[in-house]
Motif scaffolding. Structure first.
Motif: not given
Length: 446
Positions: A59-61, A65-70, A94-97
């Motif tokens: 779910l985190i992944r 992906m949603k945040w990368v797209e937005m 997500p912590s990575a983003l």
């Protein structure tokens, strides 16, 4: 206002709790060598593994992906799909983003783009000796158990010094406030110094204007607003605070000025920041009301706090199990406080403030209500400030010349003989009609 709060009220080291993300000043000599850092960088912390209620890895992944797209199409996302951004912020970035999302949400990326080289000039410029001395005394207090800020000569403390010095040069009339230290430190944990600086600027000037100045006029206004909301939403808690003499300035500055970095577990702090950068100061009031309900919501809790010290202790001793990020943030977002309710209460309390108060009057209209308002403001400023604004061309087609109306033949006062003679004459040029100029037709009729 600053004297009323006291010099040490904003960052009282004696009130730090070992279970918080900060540690205590007694541990400044450094952690033991065998203690390891958790996933947030705190040495000896208990966040090495995700806590209860954390979403699974798949779910985190999906959220990543949603945040990368937005964020790849940020202007389009904010223009058409801000509701999705707000929902995703409430679920937690997500912590990575976070390093990618926070500058976009608060508008720091646009500020940095519009002011190239500004931070570099401020970083190399000599600072005001008065502020430099005060900042230097506070550096070791900011997250002493985090691996970035353990060493006085490390990149964490030195970067924090540069960011805070740059702000005092950028806004010399505002200067330095102790509460800016933990805010800037959290930003440096996720961002390079330049991006952290512009995020700090946005927080101080757009999200919370009037908080970090010499008079802290907005803090006093928000304290009255918080008490009014408490009286409406938690009347029994409000009555208890009035009875024991606990005013809002005894706890609210530490919460709001430091954005709860000194009061809550670090994973919960990050979730609060995600929502705060998306929805604005409304989130701070919701968090404060939630803490009040958790600490003093029941009759037993209020009975166990007969005085001022016991009540303040209860506000700082909420069990950590009740402050886990998933369950806690679910309660925060369920608080019945909308942006319209908050603005209405601000107007009411602003009208009731004494006119003879020292310092400038609060300007709540300077506060923008979250990422969407900031995005729209920057878009409007970009259109006004562009050297060659694109003016839409309006093409007006000239009206067609009116055709002369068709006239009916004038037969009044004319003899039938004239009509017959005209009809039997040479053919009329133009399109012919079946009954015009037809001899058989006229002969038959007449």
């Amino acid at each position: 206002m600053a004297q009323a709060l006291g010099d040490d009220l904003v960052l009282p080291s004696e009130l730090q709790d070992d279970s918080s993300s900060l540690g205590s000043d007694s541990e400044l000599s450094g952690p033991s060598p065998y203690r390891q850092a958790d996933r947030y960088g705190f040495i000896g912390g208990n966040s090495a593994e995700p806590g209860p209620g954390q979403p699974p890895a798949d779910l985190i992944r999906q959220r990543e992906m949603k945040w990368v797209e937005m964020t790849s199409h940020w202007e389009k996302t904010m223009s058409r799909r801000y509701k999705k951004v707000k929902i995703q912020c409430r679920k937690g970035i997500p912590s990575a983003l976070r390093a990618r999302c926070w500058p976009l949400l608060c508008g720091a990326q646009v500020c940095q783009k519009n002011n190239p080289g500004t931070y570099q000039e401020l970083a190399v410029a000599p600072g005001d000796p008065q502020w430099m001395e005060t900042i230097g005394r506070d550096l070791h207090r900011q997250f002493p158990l985090h691996e970035m800020f353990v060493s006085p000569q490390g990149h964490g403390q030195q970067g924090l010094l540069q960011v805070l010095k740059a702000y005092t040069l950028y806004r010399p009339e505002q200067g330095y406030c102790q509460a800016q230290g933990p805010v800037a430190a959290v930003l440096l944990m996720h961002l390079p110094p330049e991006e952290a600086f512009w995020c700090l600027v946005q927080i101080c000037e757009v999200y919370l204007p009037g908080y970090y100045g010499p008079h802290m006029e907005a803090v006093q206004l928000d304290a009255e607003v918080f008490m009014a909301l408490l009286r409406r939403l938690l009347p029994r808690v409000y009555k208890h605070l009035q009875q024991v003499g606990v005013g809002p300035l005894l706890y609210l500055p530490e919460w709001f000025l430091c954005l709860f970095t000194r009061s809550l577990p670090f994973p919960t702090v990050l979730r609060i920041w995600d929502a705060f950068l998306s929805e604005g100061a409304k989130v701070l009031f919701r968090v404060g009301l939630t803490l009040m309900r958790l600490a003093l919501g029941s009759v037993e809790q209020r009975t166990a706090c007969p005085g001022l010290l016991e009540t303040l202790g209860a506000l700082r001793a909420i069990p950590t199990t009740q402050l886990q990020e998933e369950a806690f943030m679910s309660q925060v977002h369920s608080v019945a406080l909308s942006e319209r309710d908050l603005q209405r209460e601000i107007r009411i309390q602003l009208a009731q403030l004494p006119k003879s108060s020292p310092g400038p009057a609060p300007l709540p209209q300077a506060r923008l209500s979250g990422a969407q308002a900031i995005f729209e403001s920057q878009q409007l400023a970009g259109v006004r400030g562009s050297t060659k604004p694109e003016i839409p061309r309006i093409v007006v087609q000239p009206p067609e010349e009116p055709r002369p109306p068709r006239r009916k033949p004038q037969t009044r006062g004319k003899t039938f003989h004239g009509l017959l003679t005209r009809a039997r004459g040479p053919p009329i040029e133009g399109p012919s009609r079946s009954h015009r100029g037809s001899t058989s037709f006229l002969d038959t009729r007449f």
